[in-house]
Structure formats: C-alpha cells, structure tokens
Design a protein around this motif. Structure first.
Motif, PDB file in Angstrom:
ATOM      1  N   GLY A  89      -6.548   9.556   1.707  1.00 59.09           N
ATOM      2  CA  GLY A  89      -5.115   9.836   1.752  1.00 59.09           C
ATOM      3  C   GLY A  89      -4.653  10.281   3.126  1.00 59.09           C
ATOM      4  N   SER A  90      -5.435  11.151   3.785  1.00 56.51           N
ATOM      5  CA  SER A  90      -5.077  11.617   5.125  1.00 56.51           C
ATOM      6  C   SER A  90      -5.132  10.478   6.132  1.00 56.51           C
ATOM      7  N   ALA A  91      -6.139   9.599   5.996  1.00 56.07           N
ATOM      8  CA  ALA A  91      -6.235   8.460   6.901  1.00 56.07           C
ATOM      9  C   ALA A  91      -5.030   7.538   6.738  1.00 56.07           C
ATOM     10  N   ALA A  92      -4.619   7.300   5.497  1.00 56.44           N
ATOM     11  CA  ALA A  92      -3.446   6.460   5.261  1.00 56.44           C
ATOM     12  C   ALA A  92      -2.193   7.073   5.888  1.00 56.44           C
ATOM     13  N   LEU A  93      -2.061   8.387   5.742  1.00 56.47           N
ATOM     14  CA  LEU A  93      -0.916   9.078   6.335  1.00 56.47           C
ATOM     15  C   LEU A  93      -0.932   8.958   7.850  1.00 56.47           C
ATOM     16  N   ASN A  94      -2.091   9.174   8.471  1.00 54.59           N
ATOM     17  CA  ASN A  94      -2.188   9.103   9.928  1.00 54.59           C
ATOM     18  C   ASN A  94      -1.965   7.688  10.448  1.00 54.59           C
ATOM     19  N   VAL A  95      -2.420   6.685   9.715  1.00 49.55           N
ATOM     20  CA  VAL A  95      -2.185   5.307  10.123  1.00 49.55           C
ATOM     21  C   VAL A  95      -0.690   4.998  10.106  1.00 49.55           C
ATOM     22  N   CYS A  96      -0.023   5.427   9.057  1.00 46.29           N
ATOM     23  CA  CYS A  96       1.420   5.194   8.961  1.00 46.29           C
ATOM     24  C   CYS A  96       2.165   5.864  10.117  1.00 46.29           C
ATOM     25  N   LEU A  97       1.751   7.089  10.458  1.00 44.14           N
ATOM     26  CA  LEU A  97       2.409   7.792  11.562  1.00 44.14           C
ATOM     27  C   LEU A  97       2.095   7.120  12.888  1.00 44.14           C
TER      28      LEU A  97
END
Length: 481
Positions: A439-447
C-alpha cells in the motif's frame, strides 16, 4: 492441555474435558471460566490485557502527530513497520520460550520490557529514535501476545478457549473508551511526549505487580519434559527470526521513498524475506494447505488489511485533512469497541456457527471497510466518514482473529501450542508488513508520477480488496476435520 510431572501437588491442575472438543461445534463443559480452578489465570490474563490495551490504544493514535513533529512523515511506514518487524521476532522468541518453560516467563519479561519502550519512545529526538522505541515495543508485544494465547492453550480445556479468548478482547473495552481520546487531549494540550512518558509511569507499578504474581503463580502450566524436548529439537533458530525481522524492517524503509537508494533497501529486505520466511511457518503455508498452514496464512492476510487501514487512514487524516488528534483517538476508540463486541458475539451468540464461516463473514465485512476508506478519500466528505472505516474493519477482525486462533489451537499437535501461536504471530506480522508495504509503495508511486495525494490513498486502499477476496475464498480450507 499439558501438565508438568514435577508440578507441586498443592497447585491446582485444570481438569481434562470429558470428551474431545470440535471447534466447529463447541460442546458444553462443566468447567466455568471463573471457577476456582481458573480464577487466578483468568484474572492475571485480564490484568495483562488491560495494561497492554491501555498502552497500545493510547500510543498508536499519537504516532502520526509524533512523526510530523519529528519531520519524519515520509518514514512513517518505517515507524509502523519497526513495531511489526520486532513483533515477529518477539513472537518466535515467546513461543519457543513458552514451549520449553511455560508461558508465564515470556509473559513476565514482555511486561517488564513494555515499560522500557515507553520511556525510549517518549524521549525521542528524531524519527529514528522513535523507530528504535517502537522496535523494542514490538518485541514486548510479540512476546506478550504469544504467551497469553499459549497459556490459554496449555491451561484451559478446549471448550473454554473461545470464551477465554473473547474475554481477552473485552478487556480492551475500558482502555478503548478512555485511552485514545485522553491521549488526543493530552497531545493537544501538552505534547505527544507526555503521552508516552505518562503511560510509562502509569504502567510501571502494575507491571511490577504482574511480574511478582507470575513468579509464584500456580496456574502457569509448564510443558512436560517430552514436549519441551520436542520444542527444543524443532524450534526455528532465533537468529533466523532476527534475520527475517531485519529483512522486514529494510523492506519498510525501502518503500518509504522512490529512488535507487530506497529500491536497493527494498530489494534486500525482499530477498531476506523470501529466503528465510518459509522456515518460520508451517510447511505448505504459502500453498494454502489445509488446516494449520492455511489458518496461519489467513491470519496474515486479514491482519495485513486491518493494520494498513489503521496506519494509512490516520496518516491521511493528519496530512491531508488536518484532523485534530482527538478525531483520530475517537476512531481508535470506536474500532476497539467494535473489535471487542464482535469477539464477544462470536464467543457467546454465534457458538453454533462453524469457525470457517465466521472467518468468511469477517472477511466480507473487512472488504466493506476498505470500500469506505477508499470513498472517504474524497475531500467532499467529512473526516469522520473515512475514520469510520477503522470501526467497520474492527468488526470484521473481531470475527476473524479469535476464530482463526481457536482453529490454530485445534490443529496443533499436543505440546506444540506455543509453536502454533508463534506461527500465527509471525504470519500476522509478515502480513502487516507486506500489505502495508504494498500500500505504501502504491501511494509513493502515485505521488512520484504527480498523482493527487487523495487519489494515491484511494489506490492504496483499493488494492486491499485482493487479500480480502483471498480470505473469503480460502476460509473453507481452515475447517477442522
């Protein structure tokens, strides 16, 4: 249930059930949870869970505020992940220790360490210092959780285990009512440090009292020499558990950024997890083999979804909605009450239901919470809507967690409840680390690609539907024969 051949004749010994108990269809037993035989054990366990709940529920809502104050919001996954990674090691240590010497010793050591962790965290001068405190707290929490479950498995007949586990959850009700809101008020009026240090003072004397009681407790079932020898011959090396914990921490740090340096750490942590994790879990866990292996696997999936919601929803409320700590504290209060209520219902009103069915229903409720969290990222909705996702998720986990614990104890060989409890704790921690990491990786990729932060959170939440669906599909494989 195990008995020590050298137990003093003056110590009460829990009576054996008159017939084998099937967790799918609990039978009536003459024993009562608060009978003279079990009163000392039940009272001690309840005291431990009350103290653990008070500290945990007051500290967790304060972490986003502490991370922001220490200029470490980007490393918040590491702070949360350090606790979980250390819990993995603490769970293995506590389970092995309990199988060899009885559950009372790791329980006493875990309670003593809990006081130290609060002081270390409260004195933090950087986000790394706070992470170190959370690491120690994780070791303590892992030992305590496994020790309590193992003690119930060692000392209580099968017919009483569901009610005993449900009572452990209800002991969090009072802390859930006063802990998070009070911590939110203290953090606003004074500081987040006061929350940690104040809890250390409040916990010191009761913790010492619990340790003193445990040293001479007559309820502490010590395994037989044969069981202890089996545990010693088959135990996973503590060095192995420590290696997996390090790998988990490296992976959590790696997903906190999106550059070559962070990717290197993430890759290193992933290699360690893939290489050594299977040796800490029952054979067939990742193949979802029936009985204990799939039960262990589902504990990781369900806990991973809940922990990720518990970490990212408050972080979103603090960083994107500027919600006060009191709102987050109330969300944790509602979640704790919902978990305890659902646990009580499964232990008292739904005793006729098959355990695997309760797991299935709980997973559906957990999926509903994920949808609420994803929709709650919309700025047009009040912060309370997103916060309610934590309450809905807790309802699902209140059905899932005790049901899987009962099934794991039923699937455990005689004298190996500590191993099963340790495996469940290990899977829970690995699931939390893995799902939060994704979940954190997905968030960081989006940012990193310029996506709106709210859309990034929504993407992270939607991904949580995958483990929910897997839990629904695989729950039938946990069925007791």
């Amino acid at each position: 249930m195990t008995h020590d051949a050298q137990r003093s004749s003056t110590n009460p010994t829990p009576p054996e059930p008159s017939a084998p108990s099937d967790p799918e269809r609990p039978v009536e037993a003459p024993e009562k949870l608060f009978s003279k035989t079990y009163l000392a054990a039940t009272t001690t366990f309840a005291a431990v869970m009350f103290l653990t709940g008070l500290a945990a529920l007051a500290v967790i809502p304060t972490l986003p505020t502490a991370a922001e104050a220490l200029d470490g919001v980007s490393l918040f996954p590491l702070v949360a992940g350090c606790f979980v990674a250390a819990s993995l090691f603490g769970g293995v240590l506590g389970g092995h220790w309990a199988d060899r010497s009885g559950a009372h010793r790791p329980l006493a050591a875990g309670m003593a360490l809990a006081v130290v962790t609060l002081v270390v965290s409260g004195a933090s001068t950087s986000i790394w210092h706070l992470a170190a405190g959370r690491f120690l707290d994780g070791v303590s929490a892992g030992m305590v959780a496994v020790a309590v479950n193992t003690a119930i498995g060692q000392s209580y007949p099968p017919a009483l285990r569901p009610r005993a586990l449900a009572l452990m959850s209800t002991c969090w009700i009072v802390p859930s009512l006063v802990g998070p809101p009070l911590a939110g008020v203290v953090a606003e009026v004074w500081s987040w440090r006061t929350v940690f240090l104040g809890l250390a003072v409040l916990t010191l004397i009761p913790a010492l009292a619990v340790v003193a009681v445990l040293r001479g407790a007559s309820w502490s079932a010590t395994p037989t020499a044969e069981a202890a020898e089996t545990a010693g011959a088959t135990r996973p090396p503590l060095l192995l558990a420590a290696t997996v914990s390090v790998g988990a921490a490296l992976a959590q740090y790696g997903v906190s950024g999106w550059d070559p340096w962070h990717l290197l750490f993430a890759a290193g942590g992933l290699v360690l997890l893939i290489a050594f994790t299977p040796r800490l879990l029952p054979s067939g866990t990742f193949r979802a083999a029936r009985r204990l292996p799939v039960t262990v696997l589902l504990r990781g999936l369900g806990s991973g979804v809940f922990f990720t919601l518990e970490a990212l929803v408050p972080l979103m409320l603090v960083t994107d909605r500027d919600a006060p700590p009191l709102v987050i504290g109330l969300a944790f209060t509602g979640a704790a009450i919902a978990w305890a209520a659902a646990s009580w219902v499964q232990g008292h009103l739904l005793t006729g239901w098959s355990r695997h069915r309760l797991v299935q229903v709980g997973a559906v409720v957990l999926a509903l919470a994920v949808v609420v969290a994803a929709v709650g990222t919309s700025g047009s909705l009040p912060p309370y809507f997103a916060a309610s996702a934590m309450v809905v998720a807790a309802l699902g986990m209140g059905l899932i967690a005790p049901s899987l614990t009962v099934l794991s104890l039923a699937h455990s060989p005689a004298g190996r409840q500590g191993y099963a409890s340790g495996a469940m704790q290990t899977s829970q921690n690995l699931g939390q680390i893995s799902v939060l990491g994704i979940g954190s990786a997905a968030l960081n990729v989006c940012l990193a690609v310029g996506t709106d932060r709210s859309a990034g959170y929504a993407t992270a939440f939607v991904l949580l539907l995958v483990p929910c669906l897997l839990t629904v599909l695989l729950s039938a494989r946990t069925r007791h024969p």
